[in-house]
Design a protein around this motif. Structure first.
Motif, PDB file in Angstrom:
ATOM      1  N   SER A  55     -11.697   2.147 -11.838  1.00 53.02           N
ATOM      2  CA  SER A  55     -12.481   1.437 -10.826  1.00 53.02           C
ATOM      3  C   SER A  55     -13.575   2.346 -10.252  1.00 53.02           C
ATOM      4  O   SER A  55     -14.689   1.892 -10.011  1.00 53.02           O
ATOM      5  CB  SER A  55     -11.568   0.895  -9.723  1.00 53.02           C
ATOM      6  OG  SER A  55     -11.132   1.927  -8.870  1.00 53.02           O
ATOM      7  N   ALA A  93      -3.829  -3.187  -0.414  1.00 55.92           N
ATOM      8  CA  ALA A  93      -3.019  -3.957  -1.356  1.00 55.92           C
ATOM      9  C   ALA A  93      -1.603  -3.391  -1.396  1.00 55.92           C
ATOM     10  O   ALA A  93      -0.622  -4.141  -1.446  1.00 55.92           O
ATOM     11  CB  ALA A  93      -3.648  -3.919  -2.746  1.00 55.92           C
ATOM     12  N   LEU A 141      -3.443  -9.209  -3.591  1.00 57.15           N
ATOM     13  CA  LEU A 141      -4.505  -9.077  -4.592  1.00 57.15           C
ATOM     14  C   LEU A 141      -5.878  -9.418  -4.015  1.00 57.15           C
ATOM     15  O   LEU A 141      -6.869  -8.752  -4.317  1.00 57.15           O
ATOM     16  CB  LEU A 141      -4.221  -9.987  -5.790  1.00 57.15           C
ATOM     17  CG  LEU A 141      -3.122  -9.512  -6.739  1.00 57.15           C
ATOM     18  CD1 LEU A 141      -2.902 -10.551  -7.828  1.00 57.15           C
ATOM     19  CD2 LEU A 141      -3.506  -8.177  -7.364  1.00 57.15           C
ATOM     20  N   THR A 172      -9.576  -7.309  -1.859  1.00 54.84           N
ATOM     21  CA  THR A 172     -10.745  -7.519  -2.719  1.00 54.84           C
ATOM     22  C   THR A 172     -11.877  -8.180  -1.941  1.00 54.84           C
ATOM     23  O   THR A 172     -13.026  -7.736  -1.984  1.00 54.84           O
ATOM     24  CB  THR A 172     -10.371  -8.417  -3.919  1.00 54.84           C
ATOM     25  OG1 THR A 172      -9.243  -7.851  -4.560  1.00 54.84           O
ATOM     26  CG2 THR A 172     -11.513  -8.509  -4.908  1.00 54.84           C
ATOM     27  N   ALA A 175      -1.471  -4.187 -17.816  1.00 51.09           N
ATOM     28  CA  ALA A 175      -2.532  -4.355 -16.811  1.00 51.09           C
ATOM     29  C   ALA A 175      -3.655  -3.353 -17.069  1.00 51.09           C
ATOM     30  O   ALA A 175      -4.844  -3.720 -17.049  1.00 51.09           O
ATOM     31  CB  ALA A 175      -1.959  -4.164 -15.408  1.00 51.09           C
ATOM     32  N   LEU A 216      -7.395  -4.500 -18.120  1.00 55.09           N
ATOM     33  CA  LEU A 216      -8.492  -4.196 -17.190  1.00 55.09           C
ATOM     34  C   LEU A 216      -9.527  -3.283 -17.840  1.00 55.09           C
ATOM     35  O   LEU A 216     -10.732  -3.461 -17.660  1.00 55.09           O
ATOM     36  CB  LEU A 216      -7.942  -3.550 -15.914  1.00 55.09           C
ATOM     37  CG  LEU A 216      -7.131  -4.483 -15.011  1.00 55.09           C
ATOM     38  CD1 LEU A 216      -6.506  -3.702 -13.869  1.00 55.09           C
ATOM     39  CD2 LEU A 216      -8.011  -5.598 -14.465  1.00 55.09           C
ATOM     40  N   PHE A 258     -11.123  -5.115  -6.831  1.00 48.86           N
ATOM     41  CA  PHE A 258     -10.026  -5.923  -7.365  1.00 48.86           C
ATOM     42  C   PHE A 258      -9.109  -5.060  -8.240  1.00 48.86           C
ATOM     43  O   PHE A 258      -7.887  -5.133  -8.140  1.00 48.86           O
ATOM     44  CB  PHE A 258     -10.595  -7.097  -8.158  1.00 48.86           C
ATOM     45  CG  PHE A 258      -9.555  -8.016  -8.731  1.00 48.86           C
ATOM     46  CD1 PHE A 258      -8.670  -8.680  -7.892  1.00 48.86           C
ATOM     47  CD2 PHE A 258      -9.461  -8.211 -10.097  1.00 48.86           C
ATOM     48  CE1 PHE A 258      -7.703  -9.534  -8.409  1.00 48.86           C
ATOM     49  CE2 PHE A 258      -8.495  -9.058 -10.625  1.00 48.86           C
ATOM     50  CZ  PHE A 258      -7.619  -9.726  -9.777  1.00 48.86           C
ATOM     51  N   ILE A 259      -9.713  -4.217  -9.064  1.00 53.44           N
ATOM     52  CA  ILE A 259      -8.907  -3.327  -9.916  1.00 53.44           C
ATOM     53  C   ILE A 259      -8.067  -2.384  -9.050  1.00 53.44           C
ATOM     54  O   ILE A 259      -6.876  -2.177  -9.292  1.00 53.44           O
ATOM     55  CB  ILE A 259      -9.811  -2.532 -10.884  1.00 53.44           C
ATOM     56  CG1 ILE A 259     -10.505  -3.495 -11.851  1.00 53.44           C
ATOM     57  CG2 ILE A 259      -9.015  -1.481 -11.649  1.00 53.44           C
ATOM     58  CD1 ILE A 259     -11.485  -2.840 -12.792  1.00 53.44           C
ATOM     59  N   SER A 312      -7.054  -3.001  -6.086  1.00 51.84           N
ATOM     60  CA  SER A 312      -6.009  -3.800  -5.441  1.00 51.84           C
ATOM     61  C   SER A 312      -4.822  -3.994  -6.376  1.00 51.84           C
ATOM     62  O   SER A 312      -3.659  -3.881  -5.957  1.00 51.84           O
ATOM     63  CB  SER A 312      -6.559  -5.173  -5.027  1.00 51.84           C
ATOM     64  OG  SER A 312      -7.651  -5.028  -4.158  1.00 51.84           O
ATOM     65  N   ILE A 313      -5.112  -4.284  -7.628  1.00 51.82           N
ATOM     66  CA  ILE A 313      -4.021  -4.422  -8.609  1.00 51.82           C
ATOM     67  C   ILE A 313      -3.251  -3.108  -8.688  1.00 51.82           C
ATOM     68  O   ILE A 313      -2.015  -3.082  -8.689  1.00 51.82           O
ATOM     69  CB  ILE A 313      -4.590  -4.801  -9.997  1.00 51.82           C
ATOM     70  CG1 ILE A 313      -5.235  -6.185  -9.926  1.00 51.82           C
ATOM     71  CG2 ILE A 313      -3.493  -4.775 -11.060  1.00 51.82           C
ATOM     72  CD1 ILE A 313      -5.899  -6.623 -11.217  1.00 51.82           C
ATOM     73  N   CYS A 336      -0.865  -2.776  -5.758  1.00 48.89           N
ATOM     74  CA  CYS A 336       0.359  -3.580  -5.924  1.00 48.89           C
ATOM     75  C   CYS A 336       1.329  -2.893  -6.872  1.00 48.89           C
ATOM     76  O   CYS A 336       2.529  -2.774  -6.586  1.00 48.89           O
ATOM     77  CB  CYS A 336       0.013  -4.958  -6.481  1.00 48.89           C
ATOM     78  SG  CYS A 336      -0.933  -5.959  -5.336  1.00 48.89           S
ATOM     79  N   LEU A 337       0.794  -2.436  -8.022  1.00 50.00           N
ATOM     80  CA  LEU A 337       1.664  -1.833  -9.033  1.00 50.00           C
ATOM     81  C   LEU A 337       2.250  -0.510  -8.539  1.00 50.00           C
ATOM     82  O   LEU A 337       3.392  -0.169  -8.857  1.00 50.00           O
ATOM     83  CB  LEU A 337       0.877  -1.625 -10.339  1.00 50.00           C
ATOM     84  CG  LEU A 337       0.429  -2.927 -11.003  1.00 50.00           C
ATOM     85  CD1 LEU A 337      -0.462  -2.640 -12.206  1.00 50.00           C
ATOM     86  CD2 LEU A 337       1.638  -3.760 -11.422  1.00 50.00           C
TER      87      LEU A 337
END
Lengths: 250, 367
Positions: free
Chosen positions: B52, B74, B123, B127, B202, B206, B252-253, B255-256, B259-260
């Motif tokens: 990102s 996130a 997510l 973002t 993911a 991505l 957004f990336i 944010s993912i 989460c992970l």
């Protein structure tokens, strides 16, 4: 009919007036040259037409619509292309990539995410590259071009946009005599289908291309007419052409 | 850039990416130590962050020092979701809230009772926030170092805020959900190959999408904006939209990744919103090579692997070494390790066959 009609355009920076009630009327499918000594306001006028700078007062009608105050990209989308005084091409992209970039038929970023390859711009890129004599240089990085070629590439970039009005800021600057002659040919061909406004200091070049000439001095119009008329104008000789007395020019 | 260097050939680049993707996905077949697998998955999350940063900094040309904002927010949302999965009608409130003299679940925690809602918030809330923030900057034509300063300020502000509202976030302690993430009745053990595969897929998806994004016309316009945004405007492109969109995609990336990260660690704290962590992402990206998505990811993997191997012995001295290493890279290898790879490929493959220029113009972005 005037494609571009500027009336009473003024701009001040503090106490310095750069444009003072500037008027200009450019007829469709003609080439008008803008002359004037340094600081006369030629580039400032181009900046205002293209939205790079904002005028204090006045009006800029393009194709019958007021464009003063619009954002640069919106003005460009309406059909005004610009070549800069200092050739500005993307030097680390190839000639072809520069031309493809300028093929701005689609400017929506979301749609452009899904556009790969040159596709339908191919024909136009070849046509423009041929026109500006860069057909054999498509794969070369723009940074490796000679000065003259760089000027042509930027002219090509402007042509890719297929604008109604082309603004050319010193297109022949730094060109060899031969290169300038070729540029004259290109321009004379262009003005059959496009309208051009050209700032240029090279008088031989101006004689070769201009249908009409506007001479600027201190931010307003000093004289207008054909090149022959302008060259006879005493006032113009006095402030700009300076062919008379050397002491006068100094 | 035109050259006969294979490094710039877009087909060769995709082939190298494919090899990288296969290696990333094949790891669980080779490694069955669950601790190592979890560690590698965490590195995958860091690689996502480097990806990102590479999009915004390498491709977009603006340095972001606040990539921890979408990541950290996130991560917090994810931790809140996982925490609420452990709450029952008998104990509707996470234990730390009672210690902070709250008597009922605060309103901002309510949506996280639902795992689906919680994940969607995790997510999209960071973002959207990050995109709006980017939009405000780019609408005002903020550029260069000023973007770095503003993103840094935003990061510090949000980090302080999270620390400050202790009853809602447990302040410096952070949130430690007691159980692994439950999705549709399945518990995702952070140390299982499943967790690794989720991260790996993911990352691969991505990275492939990011690479494709830069390979198209969008990438070409982005390149032009990075080199000369003014020129690009006069071609009719709305520079603001392109910059904001790219910034938002990178958000957004991140944010993912956030989460992970919590799925793997079952933990979040203000450390994830710390300035040094976001600066770390920039170092990984810079050392790997910001202009190359792949090398940015490799930079994250290499530095974090290095930190794991020697970090425990060197402790804080490691940061000193990392800092010196970064300075050396910036000074002598401005393109990062990617530059070395570019040179090596050019050096060893140049003399093979005639120096035939490719008929097709090569890809405009680096490997």
């Amino acid at each position: 009919m005037g494609l571009l009609k500027i009336t009473g355009l003024s701009k001040k920076y503090g106490a310095v007036t750069v444009l003072d009630g500037f008027n200009l009327d450019v007829t469709e499918c003609t080439l008008r040259c803008l002359l004037g000594p340094n600081g006369a306001g030629k580039t400032t006028a181009m900046d205002m037409i293209t939205g790079r700078q904002r005028a204090d007062t006045g009006s800029i009608l393009f194709d019958g619509h007021e464009i003063r105050g619009l954002r640069e990209d919106k003005i460009a989308r309406r059909g005004i292309g610009r070549k800069f005084q200092i050739p500005s091409v993307i030097r680390d992209l190839t000639v072809q990539e520069n031309l493809f970039l300028a093929a701005a038929d689609e400017v929506n970023p979301l749609r452009n995410m899904f556009r790969f390859g040159i596709g339908r711009a191919r024909g136009r890129i070849d046509y423009v590259a041929e026109l500006v004599g860069l057909k054999t240089r498509l794969a070369a990085a723009a940074g490796f071009l000679s000065h003259g070629e760089t000027q042509w590439l930027e002219i090509g970039i402007v042509l890719m946009q297929d604008p109604k009005l082309l603004l050319m800021d010193e297109p022949a600057a730094g060109m060899t005599e031969h290169e300038a002659e070729k540029t004259v040919e290109i321009f004379n061909m262009l003005k059959k289908t496009h309208t051009l406004l050209v700032v240029e200091h090279d008088m031989a070049f101006v004689r070769g291309v201009a249908d009409a000439v506007t001479v600027m001095h201190l931010g307003s119009v000093l004289a207008e007419g054909t090149m022959a008329e302008i060259e006879k104008n005493d006032e113009v000789r006095h402030v700009y052409l300076g062919t008379g007395d050397v002491a006068d020019a100094a | 850039m035109t050259s006969s260097n294979l490094y710039h050939n877009s087909k060769a680049q995709w082939a190298v990416y494919a090899v990288f993707f296969i290696i990333v996905l094949a790891v669980p077949a080779v490694i069955d130590d669950s601790y190592t697998l979890n560690l590698l998955a965490t590195f995958g999350v860091f690689a996502m962050l480097a990806l990102s940063v590479s999009l915004v900094w390498g491709a977009g040309g603006v340095l972001t020092l606040g990539q921890g904002v979408p990541f950290g927010l996130a991560a917090y949302c994810m931790a809140m979701t996982m925490q609420m999965q452990a709450q029952t009608p008998d104990s509707p409130m996470p234990p730390f809230m009672a210690n902070n003299s709250l008597t009922q679940l605060p309103l901002m925690w309510e949506p996280f009772k639902s795992t689906t809602t919680g994940l969607l918030i995790a997510l999209f809330f960071p973002t959207v926030l990050w995109t709006l923030f980017g939009g405000l900057m780019f609408a005002a034509r903020v550029h260069g170092g000023f973007v770095a300063v503003m993103t840094l300020a935003m990061l510090s502000a949000i980090g302080l805020l999270v620390l400050d509202i202790q009853p809602y976030t447990d302040g410096a302690n952070g949130i430690t959900p007691p159980n692994a993430l439950l999705i549709a009745g399945h518990s995702i053990d952070p140390y299982s190959p499943t967790a690794y595969i989720i991260v790996a897929v993911a990352l691969v998806v991505l990275a492939a999408l990011s690479k494709a994004l830069l390979a198209g016309k969008f990438g070409l316009v982005t390149h032009a904006i990075r080199t000369d945004s003014e020129r690009t405007r006069f071609l009719g492109y709305n520079v603001f939209l392109y910059q904001t969109l790219l910034f938002g995609i990178a958000g957004f990336i991140a944010s993912i990744a956030g989460c992970l990260f919590v799925m793997l660690e079952q933990y979040v704290s203000p450390a994830q919103l710390d300035v040094s962590f976001s600066v770390g992402m920039v170092i990984w990206t810079g050392v790997g090579g910001r202009a190359s998505l792949l090398w940015a990811m490799l930079g994250a993997l290499l530095i974090n692997a290095g930190q794991t191997v020697v970090g425990d012995t060197l402790l804080n001295t490691w940061l000193l070494f990392l800092g010196i290493f970064f300075i050396l890279v910036v000074r002598f290898l401005p393109k990062g390790l990617a530059g070395v790879a570019e040179w090596l490929v050019g050096f060893f493959l140049r003399r093979r066959g005639p120096a035939q220029h490719q008929a097709v113009a090569p890809a405009h972005e680096g490997g």
